[in-house]
Design an enzyme around this catalytic site. Structure first.
Site, PDB file in Angstrom:
ATOM      1  CD  GLU A  51       0.160  -1.306   3.183  1.00 57.81           C
ATOM      2  OE1 GLU A  51       0.384  -2.257   2.415  1.00 57.81           O
ATOM      3  OE2 GLU A  51       0.267  -1.396   4.419  1.00 57.81           O
ATOM      4  CG  HIS A 106      -5.794  -5.783   1.370  1.00 62.73           C
ATOM      5  ND1 HIS A 106      -6.236  -6.413   2.507  1.00 62.73           N
ATOM      6  CD2 HIS A 106      -4.523  -5.400   1.627  1.00 62.73           C
ATOM      7  CE1 HIS A 106      -5.266  -6.424   3.404  1.00 62.73           C
ATOM      8  NE2 HIS A 106      -4.205  -5.809   2.896  1.00 62.73           N
ATOM      9  CD  GLU A 107      -2.227  -4.075  -0.843  1.00 62.37           C
ATOM     10  OE1 GLU A 107      -1.866  -3.292   0.053  1.00 62.37           O
ATOM     11  OE2 GLU A 107      -2.142  -5.319  -0.721  1.00 62.37           O
ATOM     12  CG  HIS A 126      -3.356  -1.024   3.692  1.00 73.29           C
ATOM     13  ND1 HIS A 126      -3.345  -1.246   5.051  1.00 73.29           N
ATOM     14  CD2 HIS A 126      -3.038  -2.217   3.120  1.00 73.29           C
ATOM     15  CE1 HIS A 126      -3.026  -2.525   5.282  1.00 73.29           C
ATOM     16  NE2 HIS A 126      -2.851  -3.127   4.127  1.00 73.29           N
ATOM     17  CG  ASP A 166       8.665  -9.635   7.508  1.00 71.76           C
ATOM     18  OD1 ASP A 166       8.060  -8.566   7.746  1.00 71.76           O
ATOM     19  OD2 ASP A 166       9.564  -9.726   6.648  1.00 71.76           O
ATOM     20  CE1 TYR A 195      -1.542  -9.969   6.865  1.00 74.16           C
ATOM     21  CE2 TYR A 195      -2.903  -8.847   5.253  1.00 74.16           C
ATOM     22  CZ  TYR A 195      -1.660  -9.122   5.781  1.00 74.16           C
ATOM     23  OH  TYR A 195      -0.548  -8.539   5.241  1.00 74.16           O
TER      24      TYR A 195
HETATM   25  N1  BES Z   1       1.018  -4.398   3.812  1.00 79.24           N
HETATM   26  C1  BES Z   1       0.790  -5.685   3.286  1.00 79.24           C
HETATM   27  C2  BES Z   1       2.036  -6.370   2.820  1.00 79.24           C
HETATM   28  C3  BES Z   1       3.107  -6.573   3.886  1.00 79.24           C
HETATM   29  C4  BES Z   1       2.786  -6.866   5.195  1.00 79.24           C
HETATM   30  C5  BES Z   1       4.431  -6.497   3.533  1.00 79.24           C
HETATM   31  C6  BES Z   1       3.780  -7.039   6.149  1.00 79.24           C
HETATM   32  C7  BES Z   1       5.430  -6.676   4.470  1.00 79.24           C
HETATM   33  C8  BES Z   1       5.103  -6.948   5.791  1.00 79.24           C
HETATM   34  C9  BES Z   1      -0.220  -5.670   2.146  1.00 79.24           C
HETATM   35  O1  BES Z   1      -1.228  -4.731   2.309  1.00 79.24           O
HETATM   36  C10 BES Z   1      -0.889  -6.996   2.121  1.00 79.24           C
HETATM   37  O2  BES Z   1      -1.529  -7.324   3.081  1.00 79.24           O
HETATM   38  N2  BES Z   1      -0.754  -7.746   1.036  1.00 79.24           N
HETATM   39  C11 BES Z   1      -1.336  -9.046   0.885  1.00 79.24           C
HETATM   40  C12 BES Z   1      -2.537  -9.015  -0.001  1.00 79.24           C
HETATM   41  C13 BES Z   1      -3.827  -8.904   0.699  1.00 79.24           C
HETATM   42  C14 BES Z   1      -4.966  -8.972  -0.295  1.00 79.24           C
HETATM   43  C15 BES Z   1      -4.040  -9.892   1.809  1.00 79.24           C
HETATM   44  C16 BES Z   1      -0.323  -9.935   0.216  1.00 79.24           C
HETATM   45  O3  BES Z   1       0.694  -9.415  -0.232  1.00 79.24           O
HETATM   46  O4  BES Z   1      -0.555 -11.129   0.132  1.00 79.24           O
HETATM   47 ZN    ZN Z   2      -2.552  -5.221   3.869  1.00 74.52          ZN
END
Ligand code: BES
Ligand code: ZN
Length: 614
Positions: free
Chosen positions: A283, A307-308, A311, A385, A393
């Site tokens: 995002e 989703h993005e 954010h 991470d 989520y």
């Molecule tokens: N902000 C996240 C990606 C992220 C989280 C990167 C933690 C590094 C550390 C992003 O918004 C996200 O949640 N992406 C998901 C997709 C979503 C539809 C669940 C993904 O990348 O799978």
């Molecule tokens: Zn996210």
């Protein structure tokens, strides 16, 4: 001093400290000084795979006797550090890099004369910077130009900018970026779609953001408008397909605004990255980064855009103060995502997606230690991470859905809108949310949701018994057909799939037992052509099932999939499933990984390496 006399003193001391004086994943001395503005001046050097230049930091001193600024860094080479006046560098400052920690990098400690308003840090990055990926032309679609992109979340901004890498700190930024001619640079800031690819770019982000939202991409990028304030950047080979896939973006913005108030960031553009991007989406403000694997051709995976975009309210506007409160970013966003999907594509689709989310939560809970099943988790000394599980989520989403059901949308929607308004451009923690929820909903409407119930979501493992599970008639119909086929009472040709959406396919595949025999898998594949499907989510689940059943004929296409795609959510579980089976699958996995690894992002490599013991 006796304990009796020490205690009140200690209590007094603790009370006077700001609540979030330290971040568990940052070396920064936030209680003493905070960065309020960043000015970047960087050269993008593809030959050396290095960003080189300087970062000017504007400082907001918080304590009268403070003289030290501690920044985060990882593999950065520091040149001189200057105290700057209004007309440029003035005198050099003393600095030292601390010991290097594999997770957190190195503290960059700068001793300053007095409390200067601005300092300049000359530096360059390492080719192995964890937050950057440098791609040779062969790893792009056209093969003509190299590509660079960043991924700063959670704690990788420090590998390309010396900064207070903690989401409690917000700052505005400007950047001057120089690149070779022929490639376009974009950042998570105001981008003018009319910019020519002349190698000189300027960016300005006037709203204060946390460091994990700093982003840059450089490559052969084309632009297509998607609406008055939205558009898409992608490599030329993908731009057509991408513009078609994401045609609903402008409508998504409108729907979100109608629910949660104005979009506050100016433009909202999308940028499709090469397939090695380790995530689905990121995002970055004003400029969401995306994996090309969401381009299914039928717009069926666009919940990821929702989703993005979501954010832009939850996360970018109201930000988790540190990664222990990650659920405030992702749980809220997953809930809002689902509301956008419902408004645009209907309740049937939104319900299916929520059921998938609740099911994947249950599957993941089975593998997680109890303490990591709380919404609020303790990531001290751990890689943030590790907090990126379905708990933040899907359990977060489920709590908000339950609150919505208990209070009704007529109360819950304005509540959420207020949360975003009142917390705009602030960093918050779970206690802030609890106080707000109590004051706005629980106290004025007693008897609908209790403190014990709330506590169970936040500080206990599993899903509370009072959670309201979603039912989907569409999925019940899918289940019925699958069960018939499995029982031998329905022939494969009799399975009625003509009007199935991607979500129904995912449900069908997810419910298949792990011990299907080769003949059954062949029947399905023969009729539905699953092996090699262009829908990445369907392909992924199919390959998982096939691996578990020991079905070797998928191997050539699975090999292609793993080499073509570097999205961690797909490749990591596939290697894990192969490794779990031992030989000969392990040998196959190793040989595929040997081909694929050079194209994977450092984040993906770091996850897969231990699985295959490299
Ligand atoms: N902000 C996240 C990606 C992220 C989280 C990167 C933690 C590094 C550390 C992003 O918004 C996200 O949640 N992406 C998901 C997709 C979503 C539809 C669940 C993904 O990348 O799978
Ligand atoms: Zn996210």
């Amino acid at each position: 001093m006796t304990m009796l006399r020490l205690f009140p003193l200690l209590a007094l001391l603790l009370m006077t400290l700001p609540v979030h004086a330290r971040d568990p994943h940052s070396y920064a001395n936030l209680d003493q000084v905070r960065v309020s503005h960043l000015n970047l001046d960087l050269l993008v050097d593809f030959e050396r795979e290095q960003l080189r230049g300087f970062a000017d930091l504007t400082l907001d001193w918080r304590q009268p006797d403070a003289r030290t600024l501690v920044l985060d860094s990882r593999e950065l080479s520091i040149g001189q550090i200057w105290v700057t006046g209004s007309d440029g560098p003035w005198r050099a400052a003393q600095w030292a890099l601390g010991e290097s920690d594999p997770l957190f990098g190195q503290a960059l400690t700068i001793e300053l004369p007095g409390q200067p308003k601005r300092i300049r840090i000359e530096y360059h990055t390492a080719p192995t910077a964890s937050g950057l990926q440098w791609l040779a032309p062969e790893l792009t679609a056209s093969g003509r130009h190299p590509f660079l992109f960043s991924q700063s979340q959670a704690i990788h901004a420090r590998s390309w900018i010396p900064i207070q890498d903690a989401p409690a700190v917000r700052f505005t930024y400007d950047a001057q970026i120089r690149t070779p001619a022929g490639v376009l640079a974009r950042m998570s800031a105001a981008n003018d779609p009319r910019d020519a690819a002349d190698g000189r770019y300027r960016f300005s982000m006037t709203q204060p953001i946390p460091s994990y939202l700093l982003a840059i991409a450089v490559g052969e990028l084309e632009f297509r408008s998607l609406g008055a304030r939205s558009g898409i950047y992608a490599e030329p080979a993908l731009i057509e397909a991408a513009a078609h896939e994401f045609a609903d973006t402008e409508q998504m913005i409108e729907v979100s605004e109608s629910l949660y108030g104005p979009y506050r960031w100016g433009r909202y553009d999308l940028l499709v990255l090469p397939a090695s991007f380790p995530f689905g989406g990121m995002e970055n403000p004003r400029l969401t980064f995306l994996t090309p694997t969401v381009i299914a051709g039928d717009r069926s995976l666009v919940a990821l855009i929702a989703h993005e975009l979501a954010h832009s309210w939850s996360g970018n506007l109201v930000t988790n103060v540190d990664w222990n409160h990650f659920w405030l970013n992702e749980g809220f966003t997953s809930y809002v995502e689902n509301r956008i999907v419902e408004a645009l594509y209907g309740k049937r689709r939104a319900d299916m997606e929520r059921v998938l989310s609740q099911r994947s939560l249950h599957q993941e809970l089975a593998e997680l230690p109890p303490v990591d099943q709380h919404l609020v988790i303790d990531l001290h000394g751990r890689d943030p991470d590790d907090g990126m599980s379905a708990v933040a989520y899907d359990k977060g989403h489920w709590l908000l859905h339950t609150l919505e059901q208990r209070f009704g949308r007529e109360l819950f929607d304005p509540f959420l809108r207020n949360w975003f308004d009142r917390g705009a451009f602030a960093s918050v923690d779970t206690d802030d949310f609890v106080r707000f929820l109590r004051a706005e909903l629980m106290d004025p409407h007693p008897g609908r949701f209790s403190a014990e119930e709330l506590n169970a979501w936040l500080y206990q493992p599993g899903v509370p018994a009072h959670a309201i599970a979603t039912r989907s008639e569409a999925f019940e119909a899918v289940d019925a057909q699958r069960d018939h086929w499995l029982a031998g009472t329905l022939a494969v040709d009799g399975i009625e799939v003509a009007d199935w959406s991607t979500q129904e396919w995912l449900r069908f595949l997810d419910g298949l037992p792990d011990d299907l025999d080769g003949a059954q898998l062949e029947q399905l594949d023969e009729r539905f052509k699953l092996t090699g499907t262009g829908n990445s989510e369907v392909a992924f689940l199919w390959y998982i099932k096939a691996i578990r059943a020991g079905h070797a004929p998928i191997r050539p296409r699975l090999n292609e999939f793993l080499v073509a795609i570097g999205r961690r959510k797909f490749v990591l579980p596939l290697y894990q499933e192969l490794a779990k089976r031992g030989e000969p699958e392990l040998e196959f996995a190793r040989s595929v990984y040997a081909q694929a690894r050079p194209g994977y992002h450092p984040i993906t490599r770091a996850s897969v390496d231990p699985v295959l013991q490299r």
